[in-house]
Each structure stands twice: as C-alpha cells, then as structure tokens.
Design a protein around this motif. Structure first.
Motif, PDB file in Angstrom:
ATOM      1  N   PHE A  89       0.812  -1.230   0.000  1.00  0.00           N
ATOM      2  CA  PHE A  89       0.000   0.000   0.000  1.00  0.00           C
ATOM      3  C   PHE A  89       0.839   1.270   0.000  1.00  0.00           C
ATOM      4  O   PHE A  89       0.274   2.362  -0.086  1.00  0.00           O
ATOM      5  CB  PHE A  89      -0.925   0.021   1.222  1.00  0.00           C
ATOM      6  CG  PHE A  89      -1.949  -1.082   1.249  1.00  0.00           C
ATOM      7  CD1 PHE A  89      -2.458  -1.624   0.079  1.00  0.00           C
ATOM      8  CD2 PHE A  89      -2.419  -1.580   2.452  1.00  0.00           C
ATOM      9  CE1 PHE A  89      -3.407  -2.639   0.106  1.00  0.00           C
ATOM     10  CE2 PHE A  89      -3.370  -2.595   2.490  1.00  0.00           C
ATOM     11  CZ  PHE A  89      -3.858  -3.127   1.311  1.00  0.00           C
TER      12      PHE A  89
ATOM     13  N   ASN B 141       2.514   4.358   1.175  1.00  0.00           N
ATOM     14  CA  ASN B 141       2.241   5.797   1.147  1.00  0.00           C
ATOM     15  C   ASN B 141       2.706   6.370   2.474  1.00  0.00           C
ATOM     16  O   ASN B 141       2.892   5.634   3.447  1.00  0.00           O
ATOM     17  CB  ASN B 141       0.766   6.100   0.865  1.00  0.00           C
ATOM     18  CG  ASN B 141      -0.157   5.444   1.879  1.00  0.00           C
ATOM     19  OD1 ASN B 141      -0.166   5.813   3.038  1.00  0.00           O
ATOM     20  ND2 ASN B 141      -0.921   4.452   1.428  1.00  0.00           N
TER      21      ASN B 141
ATOM     22  N   ALA C  96       1.384   8.215   4.820  1.00  0.00           N
ATOM     23  CA  ALA C  96       0.560   8.088   6.023  1.00  0.00           C
ATOM     24  C   ALA C  96       0.701   6.694   6.619  1.00  0.00           C
ATOM     25  O   ALA C  96       0.816   6.529   7.835  1.00  0.00           O
ATOM     26  CB  ALA C  96      -0.907   8.380   5.696  1.00  0.00           C
ATOM     27  N   LEU C  97       0.714   5.686   5.764  1.00  0.00           N
ATOM     28  CA  LEU C  97       0.786   4.312   6.257  1.00  0.00           C
ATOM     29  C   LEU C  97       2.143   4.021   6.877  1.00  0.00           C
ATOM     30  O   LEU C  97       2.255   3.341   7.883  1.00  0.00           O
ATOM     31  CB  LEU C  97       0.508   3.333   5.118  1.00  0.00           C
ATOM     32  CG  LEU C  97       0.399   1.868   5.526  1.00  0.00           C
ATOM     33  CD1 LEU C  97      -0.845   1.633   6.370  1.00  0.00           C
ATOM     34  CD2 LEU C  97       0.351   0.979   4.294  1.00  0.00           C
TER      35      LEU C  97
ATOM     36  N   ALA D 187      -3.936   7.382  10.780  1.00  0.00           N
ATOM     37  CA  ALA D 187      -3.316   8.132   9.698  1.00  0.00           C
ATOM     38  C   ALA D 187      -3.761   9.582   9.779  1.00  0.00           C
ATOM     39  O   ALA D 187      -4.903   9.865  10.152  1.00  0.00           O
ATOM     40  CB  ALA D 187      -3.739   7.546   8.360  1.00  0.00           C
TER      41      ALA D 187
END
Lengths: 365, 365
Positions: free
Chosen positions: B59, B61, B63-64, B71
C-alpha cells in the motif's frame, strides 16, 4: 423474473389496481426474529429490519438515520466529508472478474461516490483465520493496492487480527473510507417525472460468484462487474449537475435499491421491464435458481435519478464512459403508487417489486 | 517479569554492556512464515513483520509508513483529520469491566486521541454468525452507544454481514473513526532526556479477559480498564503542550509500545521497574502464565513522552483526571542504547525488553 402480476392494464392512475397496490405499500419492515439469520445480512427486507431495530435505535443521530451509503460529516471549516464502511465475507475469495480484495476497495469507494464524495482515503482491517496462507493474503492485498491505485484512493491505515482455526472462514476484510464532498455539491429532492438511469447490466457480480461456487451445474462465462464507479459518477454529475439521487445497487440488487428510493421519498418508482439490461446467461442462471435479477448483487453499477431536463445529457455522458456503455433509462418517478416499486412488464402488465426477501445467495460480497 | 539480565551494573554509557545491548538492537523483524499464525495478530514482533511484508509493502504511502495508531489526512481546506480502524474479535464477548462493544468504541477513539485528534465520528461493521442471539447483539450495540456517548463521538454509518454457522465465532466488529486535529497541534521530536509517563496500571485488560475465560484456575477480581482516553489526552496536552509522542499500549502491552517508540526514534527507552504500576493480582496471574505484564494488553491507558520542563505539570494534570490517578513517570529517553528498550530492575540490574513474541493470550481484543 417473477410474474405475480397485479393487473394486466398499463396504468396506475386510479381504481382497483391502485387499491391493491396500496395494500402492498412499503413501510420499513419490523424485526421479529430472536436469532440472526443469513437473511439479516442479505441487504434486503430482513437487513432493513435489523438495522432499524438494533442499530438506528441505539445509535440515533441524523447522519445515521439518513441510511445512505455513507454518512456526511460537516467539519468546523465548513468542508464536508463522507464516511462509509463495509465488511466483506465473500466466498470464494477469488471469482471470475475479481477477488475479495477488489470488492473491499470498490465497495467502499462506490459508497463514497454515491454519497457525492470524491473518495480519498481508506482503512483496511483484516480478520484472518490461523493457517491462512501468507501468499494468498499477499495476492489479495495486491488486488486491493491495484484497485486503490486505479480508483485514486490511498489505503492509509489498517489492523490485523488472527483467530484460531475454525473461528473464522479464511479471511474477512473491512474497509472504511473517507471522501471529500466538493463545495456546493447538493442533491435536489427527487420529483415526480424524474428518470431512473441504470449504468449497465444487472446481476453480474452475484451470478459470477454463484457460478464460481459451483452452486449451479452450469458452465458459463460471467465476470463480476466489480469496479470503482467514482469516475463514472463524476462524469454523470458534470453532465447532469442537477442529479437527485445516487446509489450503488449491491446486496439486494436494483430491486432493493429502488425500494429504498421509494421509501426514502414516499414516491413511486416505475420500472420498465423491457429496458432493464440483463445478460442472457445471468437471466438463465437466475431462472434456474428461481430468483429475480432485480435482486442479484452488482459491484460496479450506479442507479441515478436525474431530472427530465438533464436525462439525455446524463445518459450520453455515461455511455461515453467505459463503465457506462450499457447505461439506459430504466424507469420513472411517479406520484402514485407512493413508497412502492412497480414493474411494467413486457406484456403490458404490472407487478410490485419488493425488497429482497430471504438470502438466496449468501456471502456474495 | 523475565530476568534475562544483561548486566548487574546500573549504567549504559559505554563498555561491554553496551556492546551486548547493541547486538540486540531492534530492527523491524522479517516475515518468514508461510501460514498466518496467532502471533501475527498479537500486536508484537510477528505482527510487525506481517504488516511490513504484506501491507506496507503493497500500500506504500507516507501516512501508512508512519505506522502510528491512525493516519493523518490533510484536507484541501488545510484542516487535518485522523483516520483509524480496528477489528475486535475478543472472546468472551463480555468480561469484567466491559464487552466487545465498549472495546470497539474505546479502541478506535483511543487510537484517534493518541494521533492528536479529537475523536468525532465512528463507523461500525459487524460480521455475525448465523444463529447469534438478537438480544445479545442489542446488548453489545447498547454498550457501543453508551461508550460513544461518554466519549462524545457519533456512530454515523455501518454495515452488517451474516455468515453461515461455523464460518465465524459469534460476532466480530470493526470500527473506523475520524477525528479532527486541532489547528496548530504538532508533536515535537522526541529527545534524549524526555520522560515517559504511563497513565496507570499495566495489563488489567488482558488479565481480566484471560480470567473471564477460565484459562487460569484462580478466582480474582480484575476489571478490564477499557475506557476512552481522549479526555485524558486533552488534559495532558493542555498542561504539557510540548508533549512529543502518545500511544495507547493495547495488544503487545507497554513493552511493545516502548519498542515501537525506540524503533521510530532510533533512541533508547529506559524503564524503571520499580516505577511500573502493576496490580498484585495482575502480577500473580502473569507469573502463573509465565508472561510479562509489560506485554499484556491495556485498553484505557496512555504512554506519553513529555519533555523534562513539562513533565511535572503533565503528570499533575493526569493525576487530577479520573483515568490518570495512578499516572507515573516510568522511564526516560536516552541516546544509548539506540532503538532499544531497557529495563532497570529493582535490583540495580538491566535487561532488554523486547516486543511481544508469540501470542500467549489470543483474542484479547
């Protein structure tokens, strides 16, 4: 399709037909069960009863009582968001046209899109059964990543729980999503004379999963329609900015979605059987099962209510979109019969279309 | 508590002790399993390996990759939100001090609060096993409603799926939550010399669930600490606005949370065993099970890193709050040993505190 015709005449303006239809007038069903049944999860009449009696009753608030695909959140800044969630328990985990991973992204993205939001961020929570193959999990997660990238959303947070063997069936996944509602976007009230557009064929997803399970002794090529409709929705809204209402007809099918529309507005929904797009193979499978394609799940379709002034532009725009090539006007909003969905059959008769009753196709999503 | 002392001396400034500690230096663990095990859901080392190898990898990104409790989402208006989700699979569904309904609200509310957000809205998605009693569902939902009201959040949208008997164990619930991060709220970087505050006793939730299951042949009064810490967090942040880092030490316990802190910062975390608050009954149960209270789940606690200039004010404010009466400084941030958690024992020795390994207490939340 079922053929419990109420009359052989074409009109509903007055007289005996109306009286008989009135007797069927939909109110929200009441919960009478003491134990949860599969029907409570099927998205039809029993689901509505459970939601009303258990969840709406306990959680009471305006956003929830809207019973839309997602809740609209108003931020201190005045910005508006949509929040939606769905759990996915489909069996098998992989079927022609997709997997539980695609569904988990598309389902929540579509709920947000049909709430008028531009989907942006998803969470993903997994309940795994001990012994589930890591390689299969990676494939499902790859499907989610691909679906998210294609839909322009990010999966930004998640959770993983594992339960002992036998305490779950492989893998369940729950996504929640947040979308941003563009400033000034509103949905005018649905009115008599508005048209109902369906973006493509009915029942493909449910039929694909059912066939993949081997429930029917037929071999047929039906792919799930699982797809993100967010871009299709934006295309429609650009061409028909006065669009009144949007919904993705998943569990319970187009028939249940139309009933939710009728109940929410108090108006009638008259569907034209001849216009309803159904693949012959889907029709055949439904006939073998004794179910109506109007009650079979879709995962990449939109039902839109558009005013008569914008319906041509809206339809043309949808047809120019890869996901809307088979879009068609399937019905109209009428004053009578209120809160009811009626099908004008190909033979000139009419019949009531109810919400889905029971659960003929469990674990379809 | 475990007693694999690395040295009997009090210091870590240099020399042999450091060398031995360095050898233990935490890197994120690697996934080597082909099948999912209970340990992958325990919130410890195996969970971290699964998250890295499967989810973060797919996934990708920003935020992750923060791997926080939630997040952070930046809206077009500049407003910032937090989004978080958790699935709950605890068994039994009801235990002294609460139920899965309380947990489902508190868990997500606490993740949002520890992301610096004021929790506002929740979604709730249920996976029910066919045959689950509606009356029991109503009780759990009532617990959710009460917990939400007490925490000042609204449950605004949801979903219900039902799977056939044997395909799930009663009821699983997944909540997701959205909170609003107040304008201007930031968390300065953690620095050497910062103090670690723990808001109360360790391991109450995990012990309460374990005792409720009858896993141990002892009778003891231990209530789960399940509670919403959002108000406690706001109280701390008002008194210590320079607070660096917040986390609710759920699965994996305070020990795993401290390891996440050490890994995220590259700094050392030195805990003072004598200061760690543990109820005698919890200590006793843990001794019988051979596990460390540092690895037992909490559901209403906060670990906060506060600068030395604000620690007295922050601690006093927490102690004046009903959920923080037993708050105490339990440790300090050090330059060395980097990325490592060390316990200074009551006997003047030191030992490494690892993340939770394995899953001694499955289905605790």
């Amino acid at each position: 399709m079922r053929s419990d015709y109420l009359s052989s005449g074409p009109g509903f303006a007055e007289g005996e037909v109306i009286e008989r239809i009135e007797a069927f007038r939909r109110r929200r069903p009441r919960l009478r069960d003491e134990l949860v049944t599969l029907a409570h999860g099927a998205g039809g009449k029993s689901s509505a009863a459970l939601v009303d009696a258990v969840f709406v009753e306990a959680f009471r608030n305006e956003a929830l009582e809207e019973l839309g695909d997602g809740a609209v959140l108003a931020l201190p800044s005045g910005e508006r968001l949509a929040l939606s969630t769905d759990s996915f328990v489909v069996q098998p985990l992989r079927f022609p046209g997709g997997s539980i991973g695609h569904l988990a992204v598309h389902g929540t993205v579509n709920d947000l899109a049909c709430s008028g939001a531009v989907p942006r961020w998803l969470s993903a929570a997994f309940v795994l059964e001990e012994g589930f193959p890591v390689a299969e999990l990676k494939e499902i997660v790859a499907d989610m990543a691909a679906a998210a990238a294609a839909a322009g959303v990010q999966i930004v947070t998640g959770d993983t729980k594992v339960v002992p063997r036998g305490a779950a069936d492989g893998l369940f996944v729950t996504t929640a999503g947040v979308g941003v509602i563009p400033a000034g976007r509103t949905f005018p009230a649905v009115r008599t004379g508005d048209r109902l557009i369906l973006s493509g064929t009915m029942g493909d997803h449910g039929t694909a999963v059912m066939l993949a399970r081997g429930d029917l002794a037929i071999e047929a090529d039906v792919d799930s329609d699982t797809a993100a409709v967010s871009d299709l929705v934006e295309t429609l809204l650009a061409a028909a900015p006065g669009t009144r209402w949007l919904r993705d007809p998943t569990r319970g099918g187009v028939g249940t979605t139309c009933n939710e529309l009728a109940q929410a507005t108090g108006l009638g929904v008259v569907l034209d059987e001849a216009a309803l797009p159904v693949r012959p193979v889907v029709n055949g499978a439904c006939e073998m099962l004794g179910i109506d394609p109007l009650h079979v799940a879709n995962e990449g379709k939109v039902v839109a209510v558009v005013g008569p002034d914008e319906v041509d532009d809206g339809l043309a725009a949808m047809r120019a979109h890869p996901l809307g090539r088979d879009a068609v006007v399937v019905g109209e909003i009428t004053e009578q019969p209120g809160s009811t969905v009626v099908l004008r059959t190909a033979f000139g008769g009419t019949r009531i279309v109810d919400m889905l009753v029971g659960d003929p196709l469990p674990r379809i999503c």
